[in-house]
Design a protein around this motif. Sequence first.
Motif, PDB file in Angstrom:
ATOM      1  N   ASP A 191     -74.524 -44.497 102.243  1.00  0.00           N
ATOM      2  CA  ASP A 191     -75.588 -43.319 103.026  1.00  0.00           C
ATOM      3  C   ASP A 191     -76.516 -42.949 102.219  1.00  0.00           C
ATOM      4  O   ASP A 191     -75.807 -42.099 101.030  1.00  0.00           O
ATOM      5  CB  ASP A 191     -74.693 -43.075 103.807  1.00  0.00           C
ATOM      6  CG  ASP A 191     -73.462 -43.316 104.812  1.00  0.00           C
ATOM      7  OD1 ASP A 191     -74.213 -44.911 105.147  1.00  0.00           O
ATOM      8  OD2 ASP A 191     -73.537 -42.984 105.994  1.00  0.00           O
ATOM      9  N   VAL A 192     -77.684 -41.956 102.758  1.00  0.00           N
ATOM     10  CA  VAL A 192     -78.334 -41.090 101.608  1.00  0.00           C
ATOM     11  C   VAL A 192     -78.160 -40.017 102.639  1.00  0.00           C
ATOM     12  O   VAL A 192     -78.534 -39.508 103.970  1.00  0.00           O
ATOM     13  CB  VAL A 192     -80.217 -42.247 102.125  1.00  0.00           C
ATOM     14  CG1 VAL A 192     -80.761 -40.907 101.781  1.00  0.00           C
ATOM     15  CG2 VAL A 192     -79.914 -42.944 101.723  1.00  0.00           C
ATOM     16  N   THR A 195     -82.717 -36.739 100.053  1.00  0.00           N
ATOM     17  CA  THR A 195     -83.847 -36.514  99.078  1.00  0.00           C
ATOM     18  C   THR A 195     -84.414 -36.551  98.552  1.00  0.00           C
ATOM     19  O   THR A 195     -84.290 -35.246  98.688  1.00  0.00           O
ATOM     20  CB  THR A 195     -84.880 -37.474 100.058  1.00  0.00           C
ATOM     21  OG1 THR A 195     -85.728 -36.937 100.917  1.00  0.00           O
ATOM     22  CG2 THR A 195     -84.203 -38.225 101.069  1.00  0.00           C
ATOM     23  N   GLN A 199     -87.504 -40.376  96.790  1.00  0.00           N
ATOM     24  CA  GLN A 199     -86.106 -41.020  96.510  1.00  0.00           C
ATOM     25  C   GLN A 199     -84.522 -40.481  96.979  1.00  0.00           C
ATOM     26  O   GLN A 199     -84.260 -39.471  96.562  1.00  0.00           O
ATOM     27  CB  GLN A 199     -85.994 -40.646  94.961  1.00  0.00           C
ATOM     28  CG  GLN A 199     -87.523 -41.459  93.979  1.00  0.00           C
ATOM     29  CD  GLN A 199     -87.224 -41.410  92.647  1.00  0.00           C
ATOM     30  OE1 GLN A 199     -85.996 -41.785  91.879  1.00  0.00           O
ATOM     31  NE2 GLN A 199     -87.944 -41.123  92.074  1.00  0.00           N
ATOM     32  N   PRO A 200     -83.559 -41.511  96.932  1.00  0.00           N
ATOM     33  CA  PRO A 200     -82.959 -41.457  97.840  1.00  0.00           C
ATOM     34  C   PRO A 200     -81.882 -40.683  97.459  1.00  0.00           C
ATOM     35  O   PRO A 200     -81.151 -41.612  96.249  1.00  0.00           O
ATOM     36  CB  PRO A 200     -82.348 -42.508  98.534  1.00  0.00           C
ATOM     37  CG  PRO A 200     -82.895 -43.440  97.962  1.00  0.00           C
ATOM     38  CD  PRO A 200     -84.423 -42.807  97.542  1.00  0.00           C
ATOM     39  N   ARG A 202     -77.492 -41.468  97.436  1.00  0.00           N
ATOM     40  CA  ARG A 202     -76.981 -41.726  98.310  1.00  0.00           C
ATOM     41  C   ARG A 202     -75.531 -41.755  97.956  1.00  0.00           C
ATOM     42  O   ARG A 202     -75.155 -41.424  96.297  1.00  0.00           O
ATOM     43  CB  ARG A 202     -77.016 -43.712  97.914  1.00  0.00           C
ATOM     44  CG  ARG A 202     -78.804 -44.554  98.436  1.00  0.00           C
ATOM     45  CD  ARG A 202     -78.501 -45.649  98.299  1.00  0.00           C
ATOM     46  NE  ARG A 202     -79.848 -45.855  98.484  1.00  0.00           N
ATOM     47  CZ  ARG A 202     -80.273 -46.134  99.427  1.00  0.00           C
ATOM     48  NH1 ARG A 202     -79.514 -46.358 100.886  1.00  0.00           N
ATOM     49  NH2 ARG A 202     -81.686 -46.513 100.044  1.00  0.00           N
TER      50      ARG A 202
END
Length: 266
Positions: A191-192, A195, A199-200, A202
């Motif tokens: 899951d993100v 950001t 860019q995520p 996670r």
Amino acid sequence: MLVLIRGAGDIATGIAIRLWRAGVQVVMTDLPQPTAIRRTVCFSQAIVLGETQVEDATARRAEDILQARRICAAGEISVLADPELRCREELRPDALVDAILAKRNLGTCITDAPVVVGVGPGFTAGEDCHAVVETMRGHTLGRVIYRGSALPNTSIPGLVGGFAGERVLRAPADGILHQLADIGVTVSEGDVVATVEGQPMRCTISGVLRGILPEGTPVFRGMKAGDVDPRGKREYCDTVSDKALAVGGGVLEAVLALSGKLKEEP
């Protein structure tokens, strides 16, 4: 008795609550823009919100020393935006606790107060403080060291629910963090939750998001920016951790024991 705590993150908050429950007046200091991750259990949030409550204790932001004293006299915990600890000379605390957890001493001296306690690595009892309290999870967590130092920093988070480093979420890039998930939500691996510059960030394990830096926080690549609790208990997000309570108990012991010895001296 008045104790000044340097830092107001989750461990420092556990220390403050232990002292406050024992009848000690507590003043804390932190950054004007705190970077605590477990914000729901950090008194540093009082700087941001004006006041905050953790379990049965309320902390309020103080604008100056006089207001800090009034807050303490009213039975609450006072928090000042004062990372340089300019308030120390005027407050003249009975004890000073360095709970920044920087893994090194950022300027605390054994002469800063009648009793000086260092929390975690970076301090040596008998040199830059009177006592050190161990912060590493394990058999010696919360133990008071009156001669020597805490265990060295391993840079590996302690095990919680069978996970160590996997619990920690780190910024994927330099830039400004954009928060996508709130503390307390259930998350799954992948899951993100934030950001940075597109860019995520996670989750690497499933559980409950126990902490995350707030929206708009400047970060650098690899900076600790979140925490997932694999035990999946939402209520753990709003209560002081076992580690913070253990460390807080050690600080309470050290402050009372060393203050008692001072009273006994002729």
